[in-house]
Design an enzyme around this catalytic site. Structure first.
Site, short mmCIF file in Angstrom:
data_model
loop_
_atom_site.label_atom_id
_atom_site.label_comp_id
_atom_site.label_asym_id
_atom_site.label_seq_id
_atom_site.Cartn_x
_atom_site.Cartn_y
_atom_site.Cartn_z
N LYS A 153 0.76 -1.11 0.14
CA LYS A 153 0.14 -0.44 0.27
C LYS A 153 0.33 1.03 -0.37
O LYS A 153 0.42 1.89 -0.72
CB LYS A 153 -0.78 -0.48 1.36
CG LYS A 153 -1.76 -0.96 1.91
CD LYS A 153 -3.17 -1.50 0.90
CE LYS A 153 -4.04 -2.20 0.97
NZ LYS A 153 -3.54 -3.27 0.64
C1 LIG Z 1 -4.12 -4.73 0.44
C2 LIG Z 1 -3.52 -5.55 0.63
C3 LIG Z 1 -3.45 -7.42 -1.28
C4 LIG Z 1 -4.30 -7.19 -1.82
O1 LIG Z 1 -4.16 -5.71 -2.59
P1 LIG Z 1 -5.95 -6.01 -3.71
O2 LIG Z 1 -5.37 -3.91 -3.96
O3 LIG Z 1 -6.82 -5.70 -2.77
O4 LIG Z 1 -5.93 -6.88 -4.24
C5 LIG Z 1 -2.90 -8.03 -0.85
N1 LIG Z 1 -1.52 -8.16 -0.10
C6 LIG Z 1 -1.49 -7.34 1.60
C7 LIG Z 1 -0.63 -7.30 2.21
C8 LIG Z 1 -2.57 -6.15 0.85
O5 LIG Z 1 -1.88 -5.15 2.47
#
Ligand SMILES: *Cc1c(COP(=O)(O)O)cnc(C)c1O
Length: 453
Positions: free
Chosen positions: A108
């Site tokens: 993120k």
């Molecule tokens: C948010 C997240 C995901 C999922 O990603 P999306 O964009 O919601 O499909 C996968 N792994 C981690 C560690 C995340 O923080």
């Protein structure tokens, strides 16, 4: 560049307005009116330079090139690896792209570190100030806080359920010492926190008085920023590449699809799910029907309805917003989304594959990867590496979305090794915490938010 809503009934906006708006007023998500083609790379360019190049067509005239490059440089200087998102070879034609070297150890950060700076810049130019409110079950809150802690035109208030996050997750939020950051422990569940945030947005006088804003995963700028690492991986490997993506809200893999639309040499995608396998059922059996969410070792993928799928659905409907809105309404009413055979043939078959791994299979992948290569994977990244088996024979890049130290219990259970926090977080447990505890009561929360300045 102009942006249109996936539901066809909101005004077209430019980039800066889309950035601040988040959701369109018709409830849809903004997408560019057309997909630009990928600017050619310059050999030896830094990640930040390539990011500015890839992003420039989406920003249009709303930001000058020098400013965009400066914001990209500042955003990616917060990463603890010179390559920002290094590619590590795991096996024959199998690579892992590590997206977790940012300040809060999850992918993120790649989007939010840039989006926070874009927010602050656009607000500064306009002489505006906003209050971001959000609810978190753990990871998104800390990434959002870290992204805006140095902003001068943004306050942020994050609600989390008291006693229901891990201590690392809580401390990553509560130890940030910045005057524009407030963290609230709510005496309730994560759903209560989400309901409180929704209620603040529905309280229109309050929302307007406080200039409330959000940076959730449907924000176009987050999807846009994530396109870059797909491009960088194909620049290095020279394609064709298949990406294996641990998927929750579909934001990450959608960014890959956009890189492919722009002309990056991407063969296709493997969607990795945990036991919450709605997307895997859809890709493999055409069954997009909701089921109750079950907790797993990869909590950021414990999702029933993947909100960013709407952007792909809009494409599948030939960019017909009315049709997309109708389809989604039916989905909400009956819990099942029906896709025509020709839509599947044009957009899904041959592009997306999917596999789901339950917790046992996830632990097995963590254990076998460690035994064979010495690499420690967190449970989300392990789902990607496990799902990548579907694409054996192609060049595959599995996306590693969290640092193993963010999920030390699962990693230790599988390998016997407890991964330590990296140096910049090593003293996390010694830092003073700052947060307030409030009851699950809208009036109390609104009163608090109103008096933070
Ligand atoms: C948010 C997240 C995901 C999922 O990603 P999306 O964009 O919601 O499909 C996968 N792994 C981690 C560690 C995340 O923080």
């Amino acid at each position: 560049m102009r942006y249109v809503s996936t539901r066809g009934r909101a005004p077209e906006l430019g980039f800066a307005d889309v950035l601040l708006a988040g959701l369109a007023i018709d409830g849809g998500l903004y997408v560019p009116e057309s997909w630009p083609s990928l600017p050619a790379g310059v050999p030896g360019a830094s990640y930040a330079e390539r990011a500015a190049q890839v992003i420039a067509p989406f920003v249009g005239d709303d930001l000058d090139g020098a400013t965009l490059l400066r914001l990209c440089r500042e955003a990616y200087a917060t990463f603890r690896h010179p390559a920002v998102v290094p590619l590590v070879q795991l096996g024959d034609r199998h690579f892992v792209q590590e997206l977790f070297h940012g300040p809060t150890l999850a992918f993120k950060d790649v989007a939010l570190q840039l989006v926070g700076r874009l927010f602050d810049h656009v607000l500064g130019v306009r002489g505006q100030r906003v209050t971001i409110v959000g609810a978190t079950s753990g990871d998104t809150g800390s990434a959002a806080i870290d992204a805006v802690k140095a902003c001068t035109n943004v306050d942020i208030v994050i609600l989390f359920p008291l006693g229901r996050t891990s201590e690392v997750q809580r401390r990553q939020m509560t130890t940030v010492d910045s005057p524009n950051v407030r963290v609230v422990a709510v005496e309730g569940t994560f759903d209560d926190c989400q309901d409180l945030v929704k209620a603040m947005f529905t309280d229109v006088p309050f929302r307007e008085r406080m200039s409330l804003s959000a940076v959730n995963s449907i924000n176009w700028a987050r999807v846009m920023a994530q396109v870059v690492y797909y491009v960088v991986a194909t620049d290095l490997l020279r394609g064709p590449v298949t990406f294996s993506v641990p998927t929750g809200n579909f934001g990450n893999v959608l960014s890959g699809w956009i890189a492919r639309q722009m002309g990056a040499p991407v063969e296709g995608f493997v969607i990795g799910s945990n036991s919450n396998d709605i997307l895997a059922r859809f890709v493999n059996d055409g069954d997009m029907s909701t089921a109750p969410v079950v907790p797993s070792l990869s909590p950021s993928m414990d999702i029933q309805v993947s909100s960013n799928f709407e952007r792909l659905l809009f494409e599948m409907n030939g960019r017909d917003g009315g049709m997309t809105a109708e389809q989604l309404q039916r989905f909400r009413a009956v819990g099942r989304l029906d896709i025509e055979a020709d839509q599947r043939a044009a957009y899904i078959d041959g592009v997306f594959r999917a596999a789901s791994l339950d917790d046992t299979a996830t632990l097995d992948v963590i254990a076998s990867t460690y035994a064979e290569t010495g690499m420690l994977l967190d449970p989300h990244s392990a789902v990607a590496v496990g799902a990548a088996a579907l694409a054996r024979g192609s060049t595959v890049v599995s996306l590693a979305t969290a640092h193993p130290a963010k999920f030390p219990d699962a990693v230790e259970k599988a390998t016997g090794v407890r991964p330590p926090l990296p140096p910049h977080l090593a003293d996390l447990f010694d830092r003073p915490e700052r947060f307030v505890v409030l009851s699950n009561d809208l009036a109390a929360i609104e009163h608090y938010v109103e008096h933070i300045r």
